[in-house]
Design a protein around this motif. Structure first.
Motif, short mmCIF file in Angstrom:
data_model
loop_
_atom_site.label_atom_id
_atom_site.label_comp_id
_atom_site.label_asym_id
_atom_site.label_seq_id
_atom_site.Cartn_x
_atom_site.Cartn_y
_atom_site.Cartn_z
N GLU A 1 0.83 -1.21 0.00
CA GLU A 1 0.00 0.00 0.00
C GLU A 1 0.86 1.25 0.00
O GLU A 1 0.50 2.26 -0.60
CB GLU A 1 -0.94 -0.01 1.21
N ARG B 1 3.86 1.45 -1.29
CA ARG B 1 4.60 1.54 -2.54
C ARG B 1 3.84 2.38 -3.55
O ARG B 1 4.40 3.22 -4.25
CB ARG B 1 4.84 0.14 -3.10
N GLU B 2 2.53 2.15 -3.63
CA GLU B 2 1.71 2.88 -4.60
C GLU B 2 1.74 4.38 -4.33
O GLU B 2 1.99 5.17 -5.25
CB GLU B 2 0.27 2.42 -4.44
N ARG C 1 5.21 5.95 -4.78
CA ARG C 1 5.55 6.01 -6.20
C ARG C 1 5.02 7.31 -6.79
O ARG C 1 5.73 8.04 -7.46
CB ARG C 1 4.88 4.82 -6.88
#
Lengths: 350, 332, 365
Positions: free
Chosen positions: C167, C169-170, C173
């Protein structure tokens, strides 16, 4: 027959409560997934089922008979660990044969050979049998780990994030293989992961765990289409679901600090609530009801993720293919009303 | 996820500009080797001195100015070490000198006007050292391994306190307790017995052994044994088949350290043994002959004393290098 | 901000190549991703640019300046590590201020700058905390702040999202990309996750086994992969690749299906293929069209829900598995026989021996 039933299992580690009255049941031949973030209690649950941890309260039953007093060796389960499961000094063949050579079983070498070669074939590692495990790649190692569980022909497979340490590409291919293997073998499996794609793609049913408690149990469709609370809604689905605070305004629900509104659906609606919209349910249409500005684009090839600002809220939407949207440009969109989710401010589904 | 993306050691520390690429790493390597050799030689000079003195004659051993290499190679020191002799009268010397059937050992003794009357205590003492050090090393490593495994894997009540207690024994200088133990041993009848010494050395080595081995066993992932448990092995079998092979390095390192301690131990050996169980360390320095301290004999004794430990360490050398640092560094 | 030039940069360990001679020019302000599986050489390349690893051959230029033999501290770059590498005995504030203190900046300037970057990354409320008490995502934000604080010529990031939960990472990013849009900093980013590469990169450098496979924009590498490796690696799942035999006008596929050759490919195929006509046909999952009268026969191997869509795994007559993207409500039992077509404009061809992509005749996409 191999049904597994957990009845109000509680487990404490010193001060922390790792599992708080967790109950679930796994049907025979089911691929059951325990999904949750790190520290949710999924691995602990699996270890309690295997007998590697003793619970402080509650019972574990296999096929209706409690197994609380049985040692791990006597429960007839096979455990696939996340890492460090292959003995480095032995060849692949010996690693696969190891479980069968235990004094508990006393199987003749001929049977052992037959089971090992058959498992190696299923996992496409027959060409590696004579190699020392230290010289295998990550994917090959995990195949051998799974093979070691298969040779046991146990009543249930317990897998603790076996794919987590592998590269994304390897994970993808092993996922499909594992699922196919499970379906054709008909083996009951309990699979732990924090990766929601793994859960959605592999499971017959999923139990979502959060801080030692079950948040929801259901099929992948249940979990995705009817999440019981905001935690589950945010856990599954990439990109993540948009959760927008909204207020009841007469006949409509207005999203705070934005021009978005939707008609009030059937059933009880409190003054203030959270509106859930999945990215794919935001439809970009030239005659769309709402207008917004493009804040960010993430082109993924098969689809593009668009971050759209409407008022002071940012919505994440996903559109198929290459989207020719310019940063700062204006877009029109609709919200698929039949697919909206409504939650109260505590996070529970309305 | 820790993916291994390059099979490399940390990069060379670049601090200056260089044009040629291949030359620098090689020069650095050679320089390092030369410095290491020089340091090693300097460290070894006292040892070499000792070994060479063992082969000098008595007068040369104490000559001033001292010589490094023996001008005259002689086995006098060894003979003096290994035999009991008595001084001959002038007449006996003349008699013996005339004989042609003297064994070489007697010939050497004759050079100092002595005749050999029997073997000295030294061989027995070396044997005692071997028995006592060997047995105490074995027991301390054996029990240490079992205790270390228990501390590492099980939830022993009061584990932290117990571990600290075990560590604190290491802080105790042996000399402090020699008198009390001497009195205890005499009361119980353990004075000057092999069993008594083995018991004592084992106890002292145990603390070190448990701590070192626990570090090594902590490094072995639990999952290995748990997989075996689930597969139907008992804990003892899992320990034997899985933990033991992987702990060999740690066991080798611990063995060498324990052996060196027991082998070199002086204070207790001096106080608690006399004739039966006396080990080599207390006896080597006290070589009084008719002409004063027999330095060549002492050197010979030290040299002989050195050999068993050197052999063991050499045999285990491959395990040692990894073992010395491995257990100490905790992975974060 | 600066350009980065790699000229014939190479790294060997003994006789084996970790990175074969590589040429790359990174423009000022560009976000370039080095993408590839474990061991392909991407991290080694990044470390050579930073100076943490010495080159075996070649030159590295930063803004025209030859930095090949300079110490990392003399190169004016900032490095962000996968496991954060924060100093655990210092607070977040002290961590962020550290590089400036090392350079000898004045105290009030340091304070101002620390406040600026922590506002940018929304971590002002965490400044007094110790790293060990922060979540993974927050720790990485502190690490990013520490990199930003010096305003270096370039940012080098080594799988910074690898240690975070899915979660985070999104969102991280998107945050890193937005940061880049605002700062326009030249960035070199290493990852094995092709979704990250596609979402974030202006250009992607795909590496495998020490060799660069393709350099291009996300669109280039997705729609026109230059060889089989890139075709498989990009996309989740990667491109479907099946063996076929080229005959005049059509391609024979496993199971006896005959696929018409789309417009614009005939001449290219005629020219590139050898006598036996073997060719590899590539198509992405979204190109699969399930139809009762489809050209290609297959049976269902597996079928799974991905959320907004489902992935159908089909087994062809020769055992090859093909993946097709279908609607979320599709429900296909294992073993069911069915047929499908491939959307003609999404078909690609590859030479089976060289593995290189065959270029279509001029005019076709």
């Amino acid at each position: 027959m191999s049904n597994i039933a957990l009845d109000t299992i509680t487990k404490r580690f010193k001060e922390t409560v790792a599992l708080d009255e967790v109950s679930l049941s796994v049907k025979d031949q089911e691929f059951f997934v325990l999904l949750g973030p790190t520290g949710a209690g999924k691995t602990t649950t699996l270890r309690v089922i295997a007998g590697l941890e003793k619970q402080d309260g509650g019972h574990v039953a296999f096929d209706g008979a409690t197994v609380d007093t049985l040692q791990p060796a006597d429960r007839d389960t096979a455990f696939v660990f996340q890492q460090y499961s292959l003995y480095p000094n032995m060849t692949v063949y010996d690693n696969l044969a190891f479980p069968l050579r235990s004094p508990l079983r006393r199987l003749p070498e001929a049977t052992i050979r037959q089971r090992v070669t058959s498992a190696a074939e299923k996992l496409r590692i027959s060409h590696l049998l004579e190699r020392k495990t230290a010289r295998l790649s990550g994917g090959e190692m995990q195949r051998v780990s799974i093979g070691r569980a298969i040779v046991r022909q146990p009543r249930v497979f317990l897998m603790d994030e076996p794919l987590s340490n592998l590269d994304a590409k390897l994970r993808e291919s092993l996922r499909v293989e594992l699922k196919h293997l499970q379906k054709t073998q008909g083996s009951t499996s309990i699979f732990v992961t924090h990766d929601q794609i793994e859960a959605l793609t592999m499971a017959d049913r999923i139990a979502v765990l959060n801080e030692g408690r079950i948040a929801q149990i259901g099929t992948p469709h249940d979990i995705y289409d009817r999440p019981a609370n905001t935690f589950v809604a945010q856990l599954v689905g990439t990109p993540r679901i948009n959760l927008l605070p909204a207020t009841r305004l007469g006949t409509h629900l207005g999203v705070d600090k934005s021009p978005l509104d939707v008609p009030i659906p059937e059933g009880y609606m409190p003054e203030r609530l959270l509106l859930g919209v999945r990215p794919e349910d935001i439809r970009l249409e030239s005659n769309g009801q709402f207008t917004g500005t493009v804040a960010l684009t993430e082109p993924l090839g098969v689809e593009t993720i668009l971050h759209i600002t409407a008022g002071e809220q940012t919505l994440v939407s996903v559109v198929p293919g290459v989207a020719a949207y310019v940063l700062g440009g204006s877009v029109r969109f609709n919200l698929a009303r039949e697919r909206l989710h409504y939650f109260d401010l505590d996070g529970k589904r309305l | 996820m820790a993916s291994i993306t390059s099979p490399s050691q940390p990069g060379v520390n670049i601090s200056t500009r260089v044009d040629k690429v291949g030359l620098r790493p090689r020069i650095a390597g050679m320089t390092r080797a030369i410095i290491a050799i020089i340091i090693a030689v300097i460290m070894l000079i006292p040892v070499m001195w000792m070994v060479l003195t063992a082969f000098k004659t008595r007068p040369e051993a104490v000559a001033v100015p001292p010589t490094f290499f023996p001008q005259e190679w002689s086995l006098e020191g060894f003979v003096s070490l290994m035999t009991d002799r008595r001084q001959l009268t002038q007449q006996e010397i003349t008699e013996y000198s005339a004989r042609t059937d003297l064994p070489w050992t007697d010939q050497i003794a004759l050079l100092r006007g002595q005749v050999i009357i029997g073997t000295s205590q030294f061989p027995t003492q070396i044997l005692n050292s071997l028995i006592i050090a060997g047995a105490s090393t074995f027991f301390s490593v054996f029990f240490g391994l079992l205790a270390a495994y228990a501390f590492s894997r099980f939830d022993v009540p009061g584990k932290d306190d117990l571990l600290f207690f075990i560590l604190s024994q290491r802080m105790l200088p042996a000399v402090v307790v020699t008198i009390p133990i001497f009195l205890m041993y005499r009361e119980v009848g353990l004075h000057d017995t092999h069993f008594g010494m083995i018991l004592l050395y084992t106890s002292f080595n145990l603390s070190f052994s448990v701590w070192l081995l626990k570090g090594f066993i902590d490094e072995i992932p639990r999952e290995y044994e748990e997989a075996a448990l689930v597969d139907g092995y008992t804990r003892l079998q899992a320990f034997r088949k899985i933990v033991l092979p992987q702990a060999i390095t740690g066991i080798a390192a611990t063995t060498v350290f324990a052996l060196i301690f027991s082998w070199n131990e002086y204070a207790f050996a001096l106080m608690l043994t006399s004739d039966t169980a006396r080990t080599a360390p207390p006896s080597i320095p006290i070589r009084l002959g008719t002409g004063g301290i027999e330095w060549a004999a002492i050197a010979a004794g030290s040299f002989a004393f050195l050999i068993p430990v050197v052999i063991v360490t050499f045999a285990l050398r491959r395990h040692l290098l990894r073992g010395v640092t491995f257990g100490a560094i905790r992975k974060g | 901000m600066a350009t980065i030039d790699l000229k014939q940069v190479e790294k060997k360990f003994g006789e084996s190549h970790a990175v074969k001679p590589l040429n790359l020019t990174i423009k000022d302000g560009e976000f370039v991703v080095l993408l590839g599986p474990s061991g392909c050489g991407k991290t080694t390349t990044l470390r050579m640019i930073s100076g943490l690893e010495a080159v075996s051959n070649g030159n590295i230029l930063l803004d025209g300046r030859d930095v090949t033999w300079l110490h990392p501290s003399q190169r004016d770059i900032a490095f962000v590590f996968q496991f954060f590498a924060l100093y655990s005995h210092m607070s977040a504030r002290e961590n962020i201020a550290f590089p400036l203190q090392a350079q000898g900046e004045k105290r009030d300037q340091i304070t101002a700058r620390v406040r600026e970057v922590s506002q940018m990354l929304k971590i002002e409320h965490l400044l007094e905390a110790r790293p060990s008490s922060l979540s993974g995502g927050d720790q990485q934000r502190v690490a990013l702040a520490r990199a930003l604080v010096r305003r270096p010529a370039a940012f080098l990031m080594d799988e910074p999202l690898g240690a975070l939960d899915a979660e985070f990472r999104e969102s991280m990013r998107a945050e890193i990309k937005q940061l880049h849009l605002r700062q326009h900093a030249t960035t070199v980013y290493v990852t094995h996750d092709q979704i990250e590469a596609m979402a974030m990169g202006d250009r992607i450098v795909i590496m495998s086994n020490a060799v660069v496979q393709q350099v291009g924009t996300p669109q280039d590498v997705y729609h026109n992969p230059s060889n089989l490796f890139v075709a498989r690696f990009i996309g989740s799942p990667g491109m479907n690749l099946i063996e076929g035999v080229y005959r005049a006008g059509f391609v024979q596929l496993p199971g006896g299906a005959q696929m018409n050759i789309p417009y614009g490919w005939n001449t290219a195929l005629e020219r590139s293929l050898s006598g036996d006509g073997k060719v590899v046909v590539g198509f992405r999952p979204e190109a699969v069209r399930v139809k009762d009268d489809g050209e290609i026969a297959a049976s269902v191997y597996a079928d799974d829900l991905h959320g907004g869509y489902s992935m159908l795994h089909l087994e062809l007559a020769n055992g090859t598995i093909v993946h097709g993207r279908v609607g979320r409500d599709a429900n296909y039992p294992i073993g069911l026989a069915m047929r499908f077509d491939i959307a003609p404009d999404m078909i690609r061809f590859f030479h089976p021996k060289t593995e290189a992509a065959i270029q279509a005749d001029g005019g076709a996409s």
